[in-house]
Scaffold this active site. Structure first.
Site, PDB file in Angstrom:
ATOM      1  N   LYS A 106      22.021  53.098  -3.095  1.00 23.03           N
ATOM      2  CA  LYS A 106      23.321  52.406  -3.175  1.00 23.03           C
ATOM      3  C   LYS A 106      23.149  51.197  -4.083  1.00 23.03           C
ATOM      4  CE  LYS A 106      27.353  50.529  -2.403  1.00 23.03           C
ATOM      5  NZ  LYS A 106      28.590  51.103  -3.014  1.00 23.03           N
TER       6      LYS A 106
ATOM      7  N   CYS B  73      30.926  46.666 -12.316  1.00 22.30           N
ATOM      8  CA  CYS B  73      31.123  45.537 -11.425  1.00 22.30           C
ATOM      9  C   CYS B  73      32.019  44.484 -12.072  1.00 22.30           C
ATOM     10  CB  CYS B  73      29.780  44.966 -11.026  1.00 22.30           C
ATOM     11  SG  CYS B  73      28.829  46.195 -10.120  1.00 22.30           S
TER      12      CYS B  73
HETATM   13  C1  YRO Z   1      33.645  48.855  -7.739  1.00 17.47           C
HETATM   14  C2  YRO Z   1      32.570  47.850  -7.398  1.00 17.47           C
HETATM   15  C3  YRO Z   1      32.750  47.377  -5.955  1.00 17.47           C
HETATM   16  C4  YRO Z   1      32.729  46.663  -8.307  1.00 17.47           C
HETATM   17  C5  YRO Z   1      31.178  48.464  -7.649  1.00 17.47           C
HETATM   18  C6  YRO Z   1      30.661  49.417  -6.581  1.00 17.47           C
HETATM   19  C7  YRO Z   1      31.423  50.709  -6.539  1.00 17.47           C
HETATM   20  C8  YRO Z   1      32.199  51.069  -5.460  1.00 17.47           C
HETATM   21  C9  YRO Z   1      32.360  50.213  -4.266  1.00 17.47           C
HETATM   22  O1  YRO Z   1      31.321  49.799  -3.662  1.00 17.47           O
HETATM   23  O2  YRO Z   1      33.540  49.967  -3.924  1.00 17.47           O
HETATM   24  N1  YRO Z   1      32.893  52.250  -5.439  1.00 17.47           N
HETATM   25  C10 YRO Z   1      32.834  53.123  -6.511  1.00 17.47           C
HETATM   26  O3  YRO Z   1      33.477  54.201  -6.521  1.00 17.47           O
HETATM   27  N2  YRO Z   1      32.065  52.796  -7.580  1.00 17.47           N
HETATM   28  C11 YRO Z   1      31.365  51.623  -7.648  1.00 17.47           C
HETATM   29  O4  YRO Z   1      30.686  51.375  -8.664  1.00 17.47           O
END
Ligand code: YRO
Length: 313
Positions: free
Chosen positions: A44, A131
């Site tokens: 993760k 991010c």
């Molecule tokens: C969207 C972010 C929270 C900035 C990064 C982590 C992430 C998330 C998340 O942790 O919400 N979900 C996704 O589908 N892709 C991601 O890269």
């Protein structure tokens, strides 16, 4: 035929991995992934400090895919570094990928990579460029100048192998621009795509959104995204230096979907939504289905058709 996949100098039994974020939060989940039929795995995305993430419901499976606004819940960079260092020692023959993110923007990305540089971890890192950047700016990968500046700053000190996870692009000029930025650097891979950002799913009974954060806006995965994923894999493969390998992510539900990503030039394949829906058994099914396609077409290995997408000109 064999599904053996070579990626950054290692030969994996098959090209399948989880997509970061799915089934990879804890060492228990990670060890189960490692023991599954998947060829490799990724952790993760880690931030400097552990994060609770957004209030639930924050991930929902829907008929044609999924929507999520998890908010980067993770146990913190030290946890995954500790796991990675132990795992590379106990299973040196089973390389994996460590995903790194940032919640505070530019400086945290650099600090996280510096910590890994100074650690005993020597394996691959996937830098999640989806991010947030500073408020008022789009996510890092949609700001070409900041992405260039970030990679320049990291390559000034980082000597270990890494690649980047990219959001989808939708304009040919954007494929050109991000490839021009990335081709300046000794990246080992590019992973296309992350979820399609800020989609909206409405519950047909309650006439409401289905996830709590961001008024229901969230990243879209699953069947919805395959055409966009394939286009990004193909476009980046066509534009990047051949030394930069592609990981194909997005819309892989069947062996045929996997085959199409390989046709577009992917070396490894990541499964997110379908892994979330089906569990670890998805990897046995996908390897079986992909093998059947190679048999039907008379291919002995992936090398015989990888990147060989036909066009009509
Ligand atoms: C969207 C972010 C929270 C900035 C990064 C982590 C992430 C998330 C998340 O942790 O919400 N979900 C996704 O589908 N892709 C991601 O890269």
């Amino acid at each position: 035929p064999t599904l053996q996949a070579t990626f950054y100098g290692h030969t994996y039994d098959n090209p399948f991995m989880n997509a970061s974020g799915v089934h990879c939060m804890t060492m228990t989940e990670l060890d189960a992934l490692a023991d599954s039929a998947a060829g490799s795995f990724v952790t993760k995305s880690a931030t400097a400090e552990a994060r609770e993430g957004n209030p639930e419901p924050r991930y929902v499976n829907v008929d044609l895919g999924s929507i999520n606004s998890m908010g980067l819940p993770n146990l913190g960079l030290d946890y995954y570094l500790d796991y990675a260092i132990k795992r590379q020692a106990s299973h040196p023959d089973q390389p994996f990928v460590m995903s790194v993110a940032s919640y505070q923007g530019f400086d945290e990305y650099v600090a996280n990579m510096r910590k890994i540089q100074e650690s005993d971890y020597t394996g691959l890192v996937e830098l999640n460029l989806s991010c947030p950047n500073v408020p008022g700016k789009p996510q890092m990968a949609y700001d070409f100048e900041d992405t260039d500046r970030l990679l320049t700053e990291i390559f000034a000190f980082y000597t270990k192998p890494f690649g980047v996870k990219l959001p989808p692009y939708f304009d040919i000029m954007h494929f050109d621009k991000i490839a021009a930025v990335l081709n300046q650097f000794d990246l080992k891979f590019v992973n296309c795509i992350n979820s399609i950002g800020n989609g909206l799913y409405i519950d047909e009974v309650t006439d409401t959104v289905v996830i709590k954060p961001k008024g229901g806006f969230g990243g879209i995965g699953g069947e919805y995204v395959k055409p966009t994923a394939l286009a990004n894999v193909r476009a980046l493969k066509q534009r990047l230096n051949p030394s930069i390998e592609i990981i194909g992510t997005g819309g892989i539900l069947t062996g045929r979907d996997a085959y199409e990503h390989l046709l577009c030039g992917a070396s490894m394949l990541q499964v997110g939504t379908q892994l979330e829906k089906e569990g670890l058994g998805v990897f046995e099914r996908l390897t079986k289905e992909l093998l059947a396609i190679l048999e039907a077409k008379g291919y002995a290995s992936i090398a015989e058709f990888k990147g060989m997408l036909g066009t009509l000109d």
